[in-house]
Design a protein around this motif. Structure first.
Motif, mmCIF file in Angstrom:
data_model
loop_
_atom_site.group_PDB
_atom_site.id
_atom_site.type_symbol
_atom_site.label_atom_id
_atom_site.label_comp_id
_atom_site.label_asym_id
_atom_site.label_seq_id
_atom_site.Cartn_x
_atom_site.Cartn_y
_atom_site.Cartn_z
ATOM 1 N N LYS A 50 13.400 -60.260 -28.570
ATOM 2 C CA LYS A 50 13.152 -59.420 -27.386
ATOM 3 C C LYS A 50 13.206 -57.941 -27.743
ATOM 4 O O LYS A 50 13.097 -57.076 -26.876
ATOM 5 C CB LYS A 50 14.207 -59.701 -26.324
ATOM 6 N N THR B 214 15.748 -60.794 -13.305
ATOM 7 C CA THR B 214 15.749 -61.851 -14.333
ATOM 8 C C THR B 214 16.355 -61.369 -15.650
ATOM 9 O O THR B 214 17.177 -62.073 -16.249
ATOM 10 C CB THR B 214 14.315 -62.343 -14.570
ATOM 11 N N ASP B 215 15.974 -60.179 -16.104
ATOM 12 C CA ASP B 215 16.494 -59.671 -17.379
ATOM 13 C C ASP B 215 17.900 -59.091 -17.222
ATOM 14 O O ASP B 215 18.736 -59.244 -18.107
ATOM 15 C CB ASP B 215 15.557 -58.592 -17.950
ATOM 16 N N ASP B 216 18.152 -58.448 -16.071
ATOM 17 C CA ASP B 216 19.469 -57.820 -15.846
ATOM 18 C C ASP B 216 20.602 -58.855 -15.898
ATOM 19 O O ASP B 216 21.674 -58.582 -16.419
ATOM 20 C CB ASP B 216 19.517 -57.126 -14.480
ATOM 21 N N GLU C 132 11.692 -66.717 -12.349
ATOM 22 C CA GLU C 132 12.217 -65.370 -12.061
ATOM 23 C C GLU C 132 13.404 -65.477 -11.088
ATOM 24 O O GLU C 132 13.516 -66.459 -10.351
ATOM 25 C CB GLU C 132 11.129 -64.500 -11.394
ATOM 26 N N ARG D 170 20.696 -61.559 -17.587
ATOM 27 C CA ARG D 170 20.785 -62.202 -18.913
ATOM 28 C C ARG D 170 21.515 -61.347 -19.939
ATOM 29 O O ARG D 170 21.733 -61.790 -21.065
ATOM 30 C CB ARG D 170 19.372 -62.507 -19.447
ATOM 31 N N THR D 171 21.880 -60.104 -19.610
ATOM 32 C CA THR D 171 22.516 -59.242 -20.619
ATOM 33 C C THR D 171 23.906 -59.781 -20.982
ATOM 34 O O THR D 171 24.532 -60.510 -20.200
ATOM 35 C CB THR D 171 22.692 -57.795 -20.093
ATOM 36 N N GLN E 262 17.343 -64.702 -30.483
ATOM 37 C CA GLN E 262 16.746 -64.486 -29.164
ATOM 38 C C GLN E 262 16.668 -62.990 -28.838
ATOM 39 O O GLN E 262 15.634 -62.478 -28.405
ATOM 40 C CB GLN E 262 17.681 -65.119 -28.138
#
Ligand code: DC
Length: 227
Positions: free
Chosen positions: A161, A84-86, A75, A88-89, A157
């Protein structure tokens, strides 16, 4: 001395799978792992949140120098918030590529990257790990795949998601980022003369990981013999 600590540098273009391979190699060897792209992504995200423009070199360098980030258990936290997700955009990836072209930003992130070099060793992935950040790396790998294959992987990927995406747009974005990352004046993306080429277009993750581990063993025994 930290320079005695072995480093495996894995550089390559966006979506080549180098992050996955680097993390698995680190796990197999019990080494630390540096995802240097995350630092550029975090700088772009922090800037967006603080209203600093992605071309404001001085403002971005100041932000990068004082980034309050923490990595742990896969994380990433920015000021104690899970991002973590923000980071990766695609949007953040484009911002990262823009802020990464600014020399003052790269300089501001240098000491932070060096601090990851801790015993028993480090696997670092990015664009300039072997050329600028860890030029004395024991093993340098240039990990790549065709732009079409990389776009396909990114597409798959995102679909997994549940994020909708367009393959043609992804391919265009990748090509644009490749061009920007390769053409910039400081620390451009390129294969170093002493880096081993690993083309994963037709290769699975396990094979890529084994290739790096095998080359690390070779580099290790060559070093032992030379002493
Ligand atoms: O590896 P990545 O896609 O997370 O990297 C995001 C952007 O950051 C990439 O487009 C270029 C930049 N970057 C860089 O300039 N130097 C690095 N060592 C790592 C990433």
């Amino acid at each position: 001395m930290s320079n005695d600590i072995p480093v495996i540098a894995i550089d390559g273009p966006s979506a080549s799978g180098k992050g996955t391979v680097a993390a698995l190699v680190a796990g197999a060897l019990g080494f630390h792992y540096l995802d240097s792209g995350a630092l550029y992504r975090l700088t772009a995200l922090a800037a967006q949140r603080s209203g600093v423009a992605w071309d404001d070199e001085a403002g971005l360098a100041e932000l990068a120098l004082h980034l309050d980030v923490r990595f742990g258990d896969g994380e990433i936290y920015l000021r104690n918030e899970r991002v973590t997700d923000d980071v990766r955009t695609e949007h953040c990836g484009i911002g990262a590529s823009k802020v990464a072209a600014l020399p003052a930003v790269r300089t501001a992130l240098l000491a932070r990257q060096h601090a990851f070099r801790q015993a028993p060793g480090l696997v670092a992935d990015g664009r300039d790990m072997g050329s600028v950040v860890f030029p004395d790396a024991m093993l340098k790998i240039f990990l790549t795949a065709t732009a079409e294959e990389r776009a396909q992987r990114r597409y798959k990927q995102l679909m997994e998601k549940g994020i909708s995406a367009n393959l043609i747009n992804l391919l265009d974005d990748l090509r644009e980022r490749d061009a920007r990352d390769s053409a910039r004046a400081v620390a451009p993306l390129k294969q170093e003369a002493d880096a081993v080429l690993l083309d994963t277009t037709q290769l699975g993750i396990d094979d890529a990981v084994n290739f790096v581990l095998k080359n690390f063993k070779l580099a290790n025994s060559a070093q032992v013999e030379s002493h």
